[in-house]
Design a protein around this motif. Sequence first.
Motif, PDB file in Angstrom:
ATOM      1  N   GLY A   5      -7.583   7.844 -24.602  1.00 59.84           N
ATOM      2  CA  GLY A   5      -7.296   6.595 -25.300  1.00 59.84           C
ATOM      3  C   GLY A   5      -7.793   6.667 -26.733  1.00 59.84           C
ATOM      4  O   GLY A   5      -8.604   7.527 -27.093  1.00 59.84           O
ATOM      5  N   GLU A   6      -7.297   5.770 -27.542  1.00 58.88           N
ATOM      6  CA  GLU A   6      -7.625   5.749 -28.965  1.00 58.88           C
ATOM      7  C   GLU A   6      -9.122   5.639 -29.221  1.00 58.88           C
ATOM      8  O   GLU A   6      -9.641   6.192 -30.180  1.00 58.88           O
ATOM      9  CB  GLU A   6      -6.897   4.567 -29.619  1.00 58.88           C
ATOM     10  N   ASP A   7      -9.836   4.966 -28.349  1.00 57.88           N
ATOM     11  CA  ASP A   7     -11.265   4.730 -28.555  1.00 57.88           C
ATOM     12  C   ASP A   7     -12.157   5.625 -27.696  1.00 57.88           C
ATOM     13  O   ASP A   7     -13.379   5.453 -27.674  1.00 57.88           O
ATOM     14  CB  ASP A   7     -11.572   3.259 -28.261  1.00 57.88           C
ATOM     15  N   ALA A   8     -11.585   6.599 -27.025  1.00 54.04           N
ATOM     16  CA  ALA A   8     -12.336   7.443 -26.089  1.00 54.04           C
ATOM     17  C   ALA A   8     -13.497   8.179 -26.750  1.00 54.04           C
ATOM     18  O   ALA A   8     -14.535   8.393 -26.124  1.00 54.04           O
ATOM     19  CB  ALA A   8     -11.396   8.440 -25.420  1.00 54.04           C
ATOM     20  N   ALA A   9     -13.365   8.552 -27.993  1.00 51.40           N
ATOM     21  CA  ALA A   9     -14.414   9.317 -28.678  1.00 51.40           C
ATOM     22  C   ALA A   9     -15.712   8.519 -28.841  1.00 51.40           C
ATOM     23  O   ALA A   9     -16.764   9.088 -29.119  1.00 51.40           O
ATOM     24  CB  ALA A   9     -13.916   9.781 -30.043  1.00 51.40           C
ATOM     25  N   ASN A  10     -15.667   7.213 -28.656  1.00 54.30           N
ATOM     26  CA  ASN A  10     -16.855   6.374 -28.811  1.00 54.30           C
ATOM     27  C   ASN A  10     -17.661   6.224 -27.516  1.00 54.30           C
ATOM     28  O   ASN A  10     -18.717   5.598 -27.523  1.00 54.30           O
ATOM     29  CB  ASN A  10     -16.445   4.969 -29.283  1.00 54.30           C
ATOM     30  N   TYR A  11     -17.166   6.801 -26.408  1.00 56.45           N
ATOM     31  CA  TYR A  11     -17.779   6.585 -25.097  1.00 56.45           C
ATOM     32  C   TYR A  11     -18.057   7.908 -24.396  1.00 56.45           C
ATOM     33  O   TYR A  11     -17.412   8.908 -24.674  1.00 56.45           O
ATOM     34  CB  TYR A  11     -16.843   5.754 -24.207  1.00 56.45           C
ATOM     35  N   ARG A  12     -19.015   7.884 -23.472  1.00 55.90           N
ATOM     36  CA  ARG A  12     -19.299   9.029 -22.601  1.00 55.90           C
ATOM     37  C   ARG A  12     -19.540   8.512 -21.193  1.00 55.90           C
ATOM     38  O   ARG A  12     -20.238   7.528 -20.989  1.00 55.90           O
ATOM     39  CB  ARG A  12     -20.575   9.774 -23.037  1.00 55.90           C
ATOM     40  N   VAL A  13     -18.969   9.213 -20.221  1.00 52.97           N
ATOM     41  CA  VAL A  13     -19.226   8.866 -18.828  1.00 52.97           C
ATOM     42  C   VAL A  13     -20.632   9.364 -18.497  1.00 52.97           C
ATOM     43  O   VAL A  13     -20.917  10.552 -18.579  1.00 52.97           O
ATOM     44  CB  VAL A  13     -18.195   9.506 -17.877  1.00 52.97           C
ATOM     45  N   THR A  14     -21.509   8.437 -18.153  1.00 58.60           N
ATOM     46  CA  THR A  14     -22.894   8.787 -17.835  1.00 58.60           C
ATOM     47  C   THR A  14     -23.234   8.537 -16.373  1.00 58.60           C
ATOM     48  O   THR A  14     -24.237   9.033 -15.878  1.00 58.60           O
ATOM     49  CB  THR A  14     -23.874   7.989 -18.712  1.00 58.60           C
TER      50      THR A  14
END
Length: 181
Positions: free
Chosen positions: A96-105
């Motif tokens: 998704g467009e905003d995926a780079a701002n998140y990490r699965v933790t």
Amino acid sequence: AEADQAITVTAQSSGRIDYRPLTVAVADHTMVYNGTAQIPLEADKLSIPDVQTQLVAGETVTPVPAADAIGTVASKDVSAGSQTLQVDPSAIHLEGEDAANYRVTEVTAGSATIIPAPITLTLTAGMQAVYTGNEPARSTYQATISGVFNQELTDGDVVYTFYKDETKAEAISTPIRVGKY
């Protein structure tokens, strides 16, 4: 005289914006027995619970399994029934467009059920016997088996019977035990 003086302040600093942590939920999976306790992850079984609190307003992110991503269960056996499906966060990527701002933790475990694998017994092509009402002579047929994983069958593990017709109402042979494969 102090009002006539100008003061210029220049400040530099470095900073870092960390990824926003994200929890992904795994829904129940079902897998046909393959001899392992590794369950391939399915994209449609991954979700982000509490989207309103986990994502910044207006942003969208979709969890997807990494290439060849698996979860694991305690037992590879069908008899284990429903088991906890453990998934490492690194097995899930974000799109998704905003995926780079998140990490699965964190991954909320689902469950997995291993179902029996179909076993196919095939009589060798070209088998012919004239119907006599009796069991065909063993020299007229052979069989092959497929669908058995990582185990050796012993005599008697597979049994088949000849029937008079497709209704299977009247057997014309006693159960025939197939040997090792």
